[in-house]
Design a protein around this motif. Structure first.
Motif, PDB file in Angstrom:
ATOM      1  N   PRO A 172       0.815  -1.232   0.000  1.00  0.00           N
ATOM      2  CA  PRO A 172       0.000   0.000   0.000  1.00  0.00           C
ATOM      3  C   PRO A 172       0.842   1.272   0.000  1.00  0.00           C
ATOM      4  CG  PRO A 172      -0.830  -1.574   1.612  1.00  0.00           C
ATOM      5  CD  PRO A 172       0.491  -2.090   1.150  1.00  0.00           C
ATOM      6  N   LEU A 175       2.512   1.789  -3.474  1.00  0.00           N
ATOM      7  CA  LEU A 175       1.537   2.256  -4.458  1.00  0.00           C
ATOM      8  C   LEU A 175       1.168   3.719  -4.217  1.00  0.00           C
ATOM      9  CD1 LEU A 175      -0.830  -0.839  -4.787  1.00  0.00           C
ATOM     10  CD2 LEU A 175       0.769   0.050  -6.487  1.00  0.00           C
ATOM     11  N   SER A 176       1.076   4.121  -2.958  1.00  0.00           N
ATOM     12  CA  SER A 176       0.814   5.529  -2.661  1.00  0.00           C
ATOM     13  C   SER A 176       1.957   6.412  -3.145  1.00  0.00           C
ATOM     14  CB  SER A 176       0.613   5.722  -1.153  1.00  0.00           C
ATOM     15  OG  SER A 176      -0.560   5.075  -0.710  1.00  0.00           O
ATOM     16  N   ARG A 179       1.787   6.861  -6.886  1.00  0.00           N
ATOM     17  CA  ARG A 179       0.754   7.819  -7.299  1.00  0.00           C
ATOM     18  C   ARG A 179       1.291   9.245  -7.279  1.00  0.00           C
ATOM     19  NH1 ARG A 179      -4.723   6.906  -4.080  1.00  0.00           N
ATOM     20  NH2 ARG A 179      -3.396   5.947  -2.512  1.00  0.00           N
ATOM     21  N   SER A 240      -4.183   0.632  -6.990  1.00  0.00           N
ATOM     22  CA  SER A 240      -4.229   0.545  -5.536  1.00  0.00           C
ATOM     23  C   SER A 240      -5.603   0.085  -5.059  1.00  0.00           C
ATOM     24  CB  SER A 240      -3.879   1.899  -4.920  1.00  0.00           C
ATOM     25  OG  SER A 240      -3.937   1.846  -3.522  1.00  0.00           O
ATOM     26  N   GLU A 241      -6.651   0.648  -5.641  1.00  0.00           N
ATOM     27  CA  GLU A 241      -8.001   0.288  -5.221  1.00  0.00           C
ATOM     28  C   GLU A 241      -8.324  -1.159  -5.565  1.00  0.00           C
ATOM     29  OE1 GLU A 241     -12.547   2.094  -5.537  1.00  0.00           O
ATOM     30  OE2 GLU A 241     -10.901   2.975  -6.677  1.00  0.00           O
ATOM     31  N   LEU A 244      -5.739  -3.545  -3.388  1.00  0.00           N
ATOM     32  CA  LEU A 244      -5.911  -3.503  -1.945  1.00  0.00           C
ATOM     33  C   LEU A 244      -7.364  -3.581  -1.513  1.00  0.00           C
ATOM     34  CD1 LEU A 244      -3.366  -0.654  -1.215  1.00  0.00           C
ATOM     35  CD2 LEU A 244      -2.958  -3.113  -1.222  1.00  0.00           C
ATOM     36  N   THR A 247      -9.199   2.476  -1.197  1.00  0.00           N
ATOM     37  CA  THR A 247      -8.334   3.603  -1.507  1.00  0.00           C
ATOM     38  C   THR A 247      -7.767   4.139  -0.211  1.00  0.00           C
ATOM     39  OG1 THR A 247     -10.234   5.059  -1.409  1.00  0.00           O
ATOM     40  CG2 THR A 247      -9.580   4.280  -3.567  1.00  0.00           C
TER      41      THR A 247
END
Length: 521
Positions: A172, A175-176, A179, A240-241, A244, A247
């Motif tokens: 997570p 991936l953040s 972004r 990501s959504e 995982l 969001t």
């Protein structure tokens, strides 16, 4: 349901904003038509449709390759830093220097020393490295220790814990980071194109269109650049959504957690000296191995000679000091205003979410539009004075600060909030006496994050609009082929950002230690 309602409210606000924009543009209510209607911009885009494919392909190719290279290096570096904490301390100076590099200052250097697509790829890679590396380190460091203990109990070592527990738990966070990093890669590529003299790329197309002063075309180029950056952000948000199942709020950690390993005083001193010296060693190695003539490429000693020893050193120092006197006050005021705006929005986000839903579409638009594309549009709207510099500086500083402050305010434990509520405290009293003090570490973290961004915003405005300060000195030096000044402005910009970063860090440590609070690294 709440998430769907929030998304529907955001879409509704976007539609309202576009409708108002269309009316204002049709009536020419802003700066005599400098803000054209969206329909007019789309018509110009259609008329110019033959120009865009090769420009877009060049920008996407450069930014995409830089994004890939920068993130691979960042993830590998994060792994090494977590497995060998001493390397994290040793390379801290390099990491902070990369974070503080103003792309506008090093773009001319890369264009002088590299050829072909290399400058845009390099600048894109540098733009994503620190974000992804920080996210990787944080994700790998904050793992479920109980799961790690289970793996060790069955005979697994550190690498087994890394593979089965830490890497999975860090997904997570990585991936953040991706972004946030994706739009940075687009900005880096466009900046390299803008000053590189190449034929293709949105930066080159924008530079060629500035002389015409056609607001419809400039807005069209800006919107295309925004769409590319926004799509790159959206791709990883969707991944990501889907991966995982939810969001997550984007968190850019502005420093790296200190490793827990104990070192002797001599070891700490050696690592500190290494951290200071390594950025200069990397600088020297870059100049040496690129094989660029000494007249163009300057080593650290070459910059010192240019600024303090050479025949023209007194004139060079005078120009530099005059430029700094113009840039630094504006950067400071813009940073303070950006932080203040972020603080206000963060408080409103907690007390009145509807206000944020109305403001967020504009905020996201200004964040995804590359600064080089945004600046000419703001010049059309507000002119070439200090107003445009303040607009740009506030724009680039408030959003990341807002994200951190919202996170800090929202992380106040519910049990802590129950106490003032039990005594009948109002929402504002609760915010003022509990939530805001608890978010103080995040305010310091946001300040560290915005220092180099504020300097970058001011320099781009000076370069493209106001004709003052460090940005203008950099632009003039390129025209005069004053390579020594180009390297000097770049190095001074980095040193300033790093020095202010560490100054804020020391103030933070002293303040939070006195208050008995923990740092947000």
């Amino acid at each position: 349901m709440a998430h769907e309602a929030s998304r529907a409210g955001m879409i509704r606000n976007v539609v309202v904003i576009v409708a108002l924009w269309e009316i204002i543009g049709r009536l020419g209510l802003v700066a005599g038509g400098a803000l054209p209607a969206p329909s007019g911009i789309l018509l110009q885009l259609w008329a110019d449709r033959a120009d865009y494919p090769q420009h877009v392909l060049a920008t996407v190719s450069g930014s995409g390759l830089g994004f890939l290279i920068g993130n691979v290096v960042a993830v590998l570096a994060g792994l090494i830093f977590v497995l060998m904490p001493a390397t994290l301390r040793l390379l801290r100076g390099v990491n902070i220097a990369i974070f503080a590099l103003p792309p506008i200052a090093i773009a001319p250097i890369l264009n002088l020393t590299l050829s072909g697509m290399a400058p845009r790829v390099t600048l894109a890679a540098l733009g994503v490295y620190f974000v992804t590396m920080s996210a990787t380190v944080i994700g790998l460091s904050q793992y479920d220790t109980r799961s790690g203990d289970v793996v060790r109990a069955y005979g697994g070592g550190n690498w087994m814990v890394m593979r089965l527990v830490r890497l999975r738990g860090a997904v997570p966070d990585v991936l953040s980071g991706l972004r946030i990093a994706a739009p940075n890669a687009v900005l880096g590529a466009i900046l390299a194109e803008f000053g590189g003299g190449g034929r293709w790329g949105l930066g080159s197309y924008l530079l060629g269109s500035l002389g015409r002063g056609d607001p419809f075309r400039l807005w069209g180029i800006g919107l295309v650049a925004t769409v590319i950056a926004g799509l790159s952000y959206a791709v990883f948000a969707i991944i990501s959504e889907r991966v995982l199942g939810t969001t997550r709020s984007v968190t850019l950690n502005t420093a790296i957690p200190a490793p827990a390993s104990a070192l002797s005083p001599i070891g700490r001193l050696a690592l500190a000296c290494g951290a200071v010296l390594l950025p200069f060693v990397a600088w020297w190695a870059f100049v040496t191995f690129t094989g660029v003539p000494d007249m163009i490429a300057k080593t650290p000693l070459g910059v010192i000679d240019y600024l303090f020893v050479g025949d023209q050193s007194a004139i060079a120092r005078q120009k530099l000091i005059a430029a700094l006197a113009e840039t630094l006050p504006v950067a400071f005021v813009g940073m303070v205003c950006g932080l203040g705006f972020a603080f206000l929005l963060a408080v409103l986000a907690q007390m009145s979410p509807a206000v944020i839903r109305a403001v967020m579409p504009i905020a996201l638009f200004t964040q995804t539009m590359p600064l080089v594309a945004l600046t000419p549009l703001l010049v059309l709207l507000v002119g070439r004075g200090y107003a445009v510099t303040m607009w740009i500086t506030i724009s680039v500083t408030f959003f990341p600060a807002f994200v951190l402050l919202v996170q800090g305010i929202s992380r106040v434990p519910q049990s802590v909030l129950d106490l003032p509520r039990a005594y009948g405290a109002t929402a504002w009293t609760e915010m003022r006496k509990v939530s805001i003090p608890a978010a103080l570490p995040y305010l310091f973290a946001a300040t560290r994050l915005t220092v180099p961004r504020a300097l970058l915003g001011v320099m781009i405005a000076e370069w493209l609009a106001t004709g003052t300060g460090l940005g203008n000195l950099l632009n003039q030096s390129r025209g005069y082929l004053d390579y020594g000044m180009i390297w000097t402005v770049a190095s001074v910009s980095v040193l300033l950002s790093v020095a202010i970063y560490y100054a804020v860090l020391e103030v933070e440590r002293a303040t939070l230690k006195r208050l008995g609070m923990q740092m947000v690294e």
